[in-house]
Design a protein around this motif. Structure first.
Motif, PDB file in Angstrom:
ATOM      1  N   MET A 154       0.769  -1.169   0.018  1.00 16.96           N
ATOM      2  CA  MET A 154      -0.066   0.057   0.035  1.00 16.96           C
ATOM      3  C   MET A 154       0.939   1.534  -0.012  1.00 16.96           C
ATOM      4  O   MET A 154       0.557   2.035  -0.735  1.00 16.96           O
ATOM      5  CB  MET A 154      -0.982   0.029   1.318  1.00 16.96           C
ATOM      6  N   ILE A 155       2.050   1.243   0.785  1.00 14.33           N
ATOM      7  CA  ILE A 155       2.815   2.395   0.647  1.00 14.33           C
ATOM      8  C   ILE A 155       3.517   2.431  -0.637  1.00 14.33           C
ATOM      9  O   ILE A 155       3.533   3.692  -1.228  1.00 14.33           O
ATOM     10  CB  ILE A 155       4.139   2.215   1.616  1.00 14.33           C
ATOM     11  N   TRP A 156       3.848   1.406  -1.542  1.00 10.12           N
ATOM     12  CA  TRP A 156       4.316   1.551  -2.875  1.00 10.12           C
ATOM     13  C   TRP A 156       3.161   2.125  -3.543  1.00 10.12           C
ATOM     14  O   TRP A 156       3.399   3.119  -4.546  1.00 10.12           O
ATOM     15  CB  TRP A 156       4.482   0.053  -3.192  1.00 10.12           C
ATOM     16  N   LEU A 157       1.689   1.690  -3.363  1.00 11.02           N
ATOM     17  CA  LEU A 157       0.929   2.364  -4.360  1.00 11.02           C
ATOM     18  C   LEU A 157       0.650   3.777  -3.959  1.00 11.02           C
ATOM     19  O   LEU A 157       0.304   4.543  -5.022  1.00 11.02           O
ATOM     20  CB  LEU A 157      -0.278   1.543  -4.017  1.00 11.02           C
ATOM     21  N   ILE A 158       0.400   4.111  -2.802  1.00 15.46           N
ATOM     22  CA  ILE A 158       0.350   5.692  -2.485  1.00 15.46           C
ATOM     23  C   ILE A 158       1.577   6.431  -3.263  1.00 15.46           C
ATOM     24  O   ILE A 158       1.112   7.404  -3.702  1.00 15.46           O
ATOM     25  CB  ILE A 158       0.486   5.676  -0.865  1.00 15.46           C
ATOM     26  N   ASN A 159       2.749   5.870  -3.144  1.00 17.98           N
ATOM     27  CA  ASN A 159       3.780   6.686  -3.867  1.00 17.98           C
ATOM     28  C   ASN A 159       3.659   6.612  -5.221  1.00 17.98           C
ATOM     29  O   ASN A 159       3.980   7.702  -6.047  1.00 17.98           O
ATOM     30  CB  ASN A 159       4.980   6.207  -3.390  1.00 17.98           C
ATOM     31  N   LYS A 160       3.039   5.530  -5.813  1.00 16.46           N
ATOM     32  CA  LYS A 160       2.909   5.423  -7.253  1.00 16.46           C
ATOM     33  C   LYS A 160       1.797   6.457  -7.870  1.00 16.46           C
ATOM     34  O   LYS A 160       1.767   6.990  -8.675  1.00 16.46           O
ATOM     35  CB  LYS A 160       2.463   4.063  -7.569  1.00 16.46           C
ATOM     36  N   LEU A 161       0.793   6.566  -6.961  1.00 19.67           N
ATOM     37  CA  LEU A 161      -0.438   7.499  -7.388  1.00 19.67           C
ATOM     38  C   LEU A 161      -0.244   8.862  -7.046  1.00 19.67           C
ATOM     39  O   LEU A 161      -0.327   9.749  -7.986  1.00 19.67           O
ATOM     40  CB  LEU A 161      -1.530   7.460  -6.385  1.00 19.67           C
ATOM     41  N   LYS A 162       0.957   9.098  -6.280  1.00 19.82           N
ATOM     42  CA  LYS A 162       1.708  10.625  -6.241  1.00 19.82           C
ATOM     43  C   LYS A 162       2.106  10.754  -7.277  1.00 19.82           C
ATOM     44  O   LYS A 162       2.406  11.824  -7.937  1.00 19.82           O
ATOM     45  CB  LYS A 162       2.346  10.576  -4.847  1.00 19.82           C
ATOM     46  N   THR A 163       3.051   9.772  -7.845  1.00 20.85           N
ATOM     47  CA  THR A 163       3.732   9.754  -9.025  1.00 20.85           C
ATOM     48  C   THR A 163       2.967   9.993 -10.426  1.00 20.85           C
ATOM     49  O   THR A 163       3.226  10.883 -11.220  1.00 20.85           O
ATOM     50  CB  THR A 163       4.782   8.720  -9.501  1.00 20.85           C
ATOM     51  N   ILE A 746      16.982   0.508  12.753  1.00 22.37           N
ATOM     52  CA  ILE A 746      16.466  -0.571  13.742  1.00 22.37           C
ATOM     53  C   ILE A 746      15.262  -1.351  12.875  1.00 22.37           C
ATOM     54  O   ILE A 746      15.323  -2.766  13.150  1.00 22.37           O
ATOM     55  CB  ILE A 746      15.638   0.254  14.816  1.00 22.37           C
ATOM     56  N   LEU A 747      14.468  -0.753  11.992  1.00 20.05           N
ATOM     57  CA  LEU A 747      13.463  -1.320  11.335  1.00 20.05           C
ATOM     58  C   LEU A 747      13.779  -1.679   9.811  1.00 20.05           C
ATOM     59  O   LEU A 747      13.090  -2.532   9.220  1.00 20.05           O
ATOM     60  CB  LEU A 747      12.118  -0.356  11.481  1.00 20.05           C
ATOM     61  N   GLY A 748      14.696  -1.390   9.447  1.00 28.18           N
ATOM     62  CA  GLY A 748      15.131  -1.269   7.918  1.00 28.18           C
ATOM     63  C   GLY A 748      14.108  -0.183   7.212  1.00 28.18           C
ATOM     64  O   GLY A 748      13.273   0.362   7.747  1.00 28.18           O
ATOM     65  N   SER A 749      14.505   0.079   5.999  1.00 31.97           N
ATOM     66  CA  SER A 749      13.768   1.010   5.138  1.00 31.97           C
ATOM     67  C   SER A 749      12.396   0.722   5.110  1.00 31.97           C
ATOM     68  O   SER A 749      11.443   1.669   5.240  1.00 31.97           O
ATOM     69  CB  SER A 749      14.429   1.009   3.805  1.00 31.97           C
ATOM     70  N   ASP A 750      11.961  -0.517   4.666  1.00 33.60           N
ATOM     71  CA  ASP A 750      10.443  -0.909   4.626  1.00 33.60           C
ATOM     72  C   ASP A 750       9.732  -0.805   5.911  1.00 33.60           C
ATOM     73  O   ASP A 750       8.694  -0.151   6.172  1.00 33.60           O
ATOM     74  CB  ASP A 750      10.330  -2.226   3.950  1.00 33.60           C
TER      75      ASP A 750
END
Length: 789
Positions: A154-163, A746-750
């Motif tokens: 979903m984070i990937w999609l949110i960024n794609k929609l912004k693009t 601590i959490l990694g990028s994702d």
């Protein structure tokens, strides 16, 4: 790629045309014989018993309900209160199962699935705890993703929609493009959910849903970046020809050609779009089985070519045959949905294929009717615009409105075999479409349209118009949601632009308030501390903290600008002082801040330390000069400010002590609040103190600041890894260089991105508790998580 997977484009399109031609001939026969009039008259006479009510309440609900309750949330509440919500959702979901999923409604299994969806959707729509979170808002989509365990997708999609939104040029409707894209993704996800069934592990379900979202995006991208782009007046005719040839070559060969030398005005636009489409196409291709890949290419080519054929028509040309007008729309309206199953590698389903093929033109004719005057203005050729132009000159032209009813009759009796539920839903939709058109165009214009298109069957038309005027319970959720999404997208775009303009305007005003004047009475020629302070203040700072105070103090609490100017200065003085200390060699040892050399690099460590202390004291001096409030209130503000400054110092000490140590997430959250969250809290609480806001309101603001501050810090940590010197105005990689524990380490990028969006949603939820207009705080939060510097 193997040669046998490539398609014979001419042959596959010819076969599709032959099938469409046969379908069209069968509709012509029914039209000529007017069998639809007899069949539908009986159907409507039966149907109207559920929709024509003669009670006073029915009259009131028709005359008052639409105008008074049409707002999205209010209308849902109205339907629930009047006991109509179940039927409303049932016909809406049933329609989606027919249109998007190609289902027949006479199956017990399908009815059971529809009921499950209706129950789930009703619970979501009427749940008071979530009623303010729209299904397709960013927070709504992310909360759904959390439940399904697909947050990263979903984070990937949110960024794609912004693009995608950033690539839409002037001359295209960005709101329509985004809504359509979201709709396509939702359709692919629904199809996947139906395919996977209930007997599936949660992990496998998450995997399939994540893949379906990506595939839905990749397929849906063709609407704004191929169909809408070629329809718009953005590209030159030469560019459209080259671009179409590129798409055609891709579908025939299975490989995306290079853009080559595009020496036209739209090179940058097409470079971005080409890159995005190529990535999408390669993802779909990589996720196809060999036995479905050819079908995908064939359906895609039929879809593209039928659109091209339609697009090439000119309204000034008076020689198009009925076949010219209708066969391409039969093909494009059916293939657009047939592609979805091939995208998902779904098993062959002859029933789905047949129903979807026959159903498509029903939707297309309804859409073309609704849009006929917009299409006419744009010079687009549709059966309606062409009939409007040439019906007096061409006796051979088929009346598209009459064909529409022939299609309806054919669907009800020949495709769905007179199933009562299918008949109910299709007639609901048809009458609702006419009513929406009448409401939008006005009675006079509507009657003119009906006089032209419906005059051939006066008795049947009279029955139809009676239904349009009197029928109840024919609304659909997808139409309400569509209107709601378009309104929200337009409002959000307007509010976002206003937010950015306001921030820039306020930022400019604050910049003029900040410089500290030299003291002319001292014996030295210049004051190095004041000079150093102004050097730090003149940097390209975002001024977020005083901007927040300005917006809340002046716009929400009604405080006078002149009254809070000292407070605005104090906040930026305090923040700038913290940055000076933070950059020192004894702490972060940074060389660049706000796009310029840090203060200790320009002067020396001692001057930097003294300047930081000077600005801290100037901040308290400014606060003590606030004179338009009673002394007790000002004293309370200074007390709060001093306490928060002390807490921030503790936070920085904790940060220095943590270097080289592996912090827990709880420790990092605490450290982040002390370092970042407190400053945002102060920006909200200090004007609230001056306005004597209630404690419960301040608690909500503190909670918002906590989550917003952590989201801001996580974005900072991500930018330190993924950003650039040019956009950030400071060196990247400093956290790793200083061996700092960060959300990324601590959490990694994702994991850090998931945590950021978790806090985003919690902050959005908290805004419901603030009894003010929180539009500014909403867009401030959006800025926090979407910024690139």
């Amino acid at each position: 790629m193997s040669v046998e997977l490539l398609i014979n484009a001419d042959r596959c399109y010819q076969m599709a045309e032959e099938r469409a031609a046969n379908y069209f001939k069968s509709l012509q026969v029914q039209l000529i014989e007017k069998t639809y009039v007899h069949n539908l008259t009986k159907d409507i006479q039966s149907w109207k018993h559920n929709h024509i009510h003669h009670s006073l309440f029915s009259f009131f609900s028709r005359s008052k309900g639409k105008s008074d309750f049409r707002g999205y949330h209010n209308y849902i509440q109205y339907l629930d209160y009047t006991g109509k919500l179940d039927n409303y959702l049932d016909r809406s979901i049933s329609y989606i199962y027919m249109r998007d999923l190609g289902k027949a409604l006479d199956s017990k299994e399908t009815q059971s699935r529809i009921q499950d969806v209706v129950d789930s959707l009703k619970k979501q729509l009427t749940d008071s705890s979530s009623s303010d979170t729209d299904i397709f808002s960013v927070a709504g989509m992310y909360k759904w993703a959390q439940k399904e365990g697909i947050e990263s997708t979903m984070i990937w999609l949110i960024n794609k929609l912004k693009t995608v939104s950033s690539y839409i040029p002037q001359g295209m409707d960005a709101d329509h493009a985004q809504r359509k894209l979201i709709k396509i993704i939702a359709g692919v996800v629904m199809q996947e959910i139906e395919e996977m069934g209930n007997e599936i592990s949660s992990q496998e379900r998450s995997t399939k849903l994540a893949k379906a979202i990506r595939l839905g995006y990749c397929y849906g991208l063709t609407y704004p970046f191929i169909d809408d782009l070629l329809d718009a007046n953005v590209l030159s005719d030469y560019e459209k020809k080259r671009y179409s040839d590129l798409i055609r070559t891709t579908l025939i060969t299975g490989t995306v050609p290079a853009l080559d030398d595009w020496a036209e005005n739209n090179l940058e636009l097409l470079t971005n779009i080409h890159s995005e489409l190529r990535e999408a196409f390669e993802f779909i291709r990589a996720n196809q089985r060999p036995d479905t890949l050819k079908s995908f290419f064939e359906q895609s080519y039929v879809f593209f070519q039928s659109q091209e054929v339609d697009r090439a028509k000119e309204l000034t040309k008076d020689t198009y045959t009925n076949e010219d007008l209708y066969i391409p729309i039969i093909l494009k309206s059916s293939s657009s949905r047939l592609i979805v199953r091939t995208v998902l590698n779904a098993a062959e389903d002859e029933g789905f294929n047949n129903r979807t093929f026959f159903y498509g033109i029903y939707n297309q004719l309804a859409d073309d009717f609704a849009d006929m005057f917009e299409d006419l203005e744009n010079g687009a050729v549709t059966p309606y615009t062409y009939y409007l132009n040439y019906h007096q000159k061409r006796d051979d032209l088929i009346n598209p409105f009459e064909l529409y009813w022939s299609v309806i009759s054919n669907l009800i009796h020949n495709v769905y075999h007179s199933d009562p539920k299918a008949c109910e839903v299709i007639l609901d939709r048809a009458i609702n479409g006419l009513r929406r058109f009448k409401e939008r165009m006005g009675t006079k214009k509507y009657n003119e349209v009906m006089k032209l298109f419906a005059s051939g069957n006066p008795k049947f038309n009279s029955l139809i118009q009676k239904m349009v005027g009197k029928a109840d319970d024919i609304d659909f959720f997808d139409k309400l949601l569509r209107d709601h999404m378009i309104t929200n997208l337009k409002n959000e775009r307007k509010e976002r632009d206003e937010f950015l303009d306001t921030v820039e305007t306020v930022r400019s005003e604050i910049n003029h308030l900040l410089p500290i004047p030299n003291n002319d009475h001292v014996s030295f020629e210049k004051e190095p501390i004041v000079e150093a302070a102004n050097y730090s203040l003149e940097g390209d700072g975002k001024r977020l903290r005083p901007i927040i105070t300005w917006m809340m103090g002046i716009n929400e609490y009604g405080l006078a600008k002149s009254a809070i100017v000292p407070l605005l200065r104090s906040l930026e003085y305090m923040h700038t002082a913290s940055l000076i200390f933070d950059d020192l060699p004894s702490q972060d040892n940074a060389s660049i801040r706000r796009g310029r050399s840090t203060l200790h690099m320009v002067y020396n460590d001692a001057i930097a330390e003294l300047t930081g202390l000077f600005l801290t004291q100037k901040a308290f001096e400014e606060q003590a000069s606030i004179d338009q409030f009673d002394s007790k209130t000002v004293l309370s503000l200074i007390h709060y400010s001093a306490k928060m400054t002390g807490e921030m110092c503790k936070g920085q000490a904790m940060d220095l002590d943590s270097r080289g140590k592996q912090l827990t997430l709880e420790q990092l959250n605490r450290l982040c609040f002390y370092k970042t969250g407190i400053a945002f809290e102060a920006s909200l609480i200090m004007p609230a103190i001056l306005a004597n806001a209630k404690e419960i309101e301040m608690l909500a603001l503190k909670k918002y600041a906590y989550h917003a501050g952590i989201a801001f810090q996580i974005k900072d940590d991500l930018l330190d890894v993924e950003g650039s010197l040019n956009t950030l105005g400071k060196n990247i990689g400093k956290d790793a260089e200083n061996n700092n524990s960060t959300f990324v380490s601590i959490l990694g990028s994702d994991g850090a991105k998931r945590a950021m969006w978790d806090h985003y949603c919690l902050a959005i939820e908290t805004l419901k508790e603030v009894p003010r207009n929180t539009t500014f705080l909403k867009y401030l939060l959006n800025y926090f998580v979407n910024r690139d510097h």
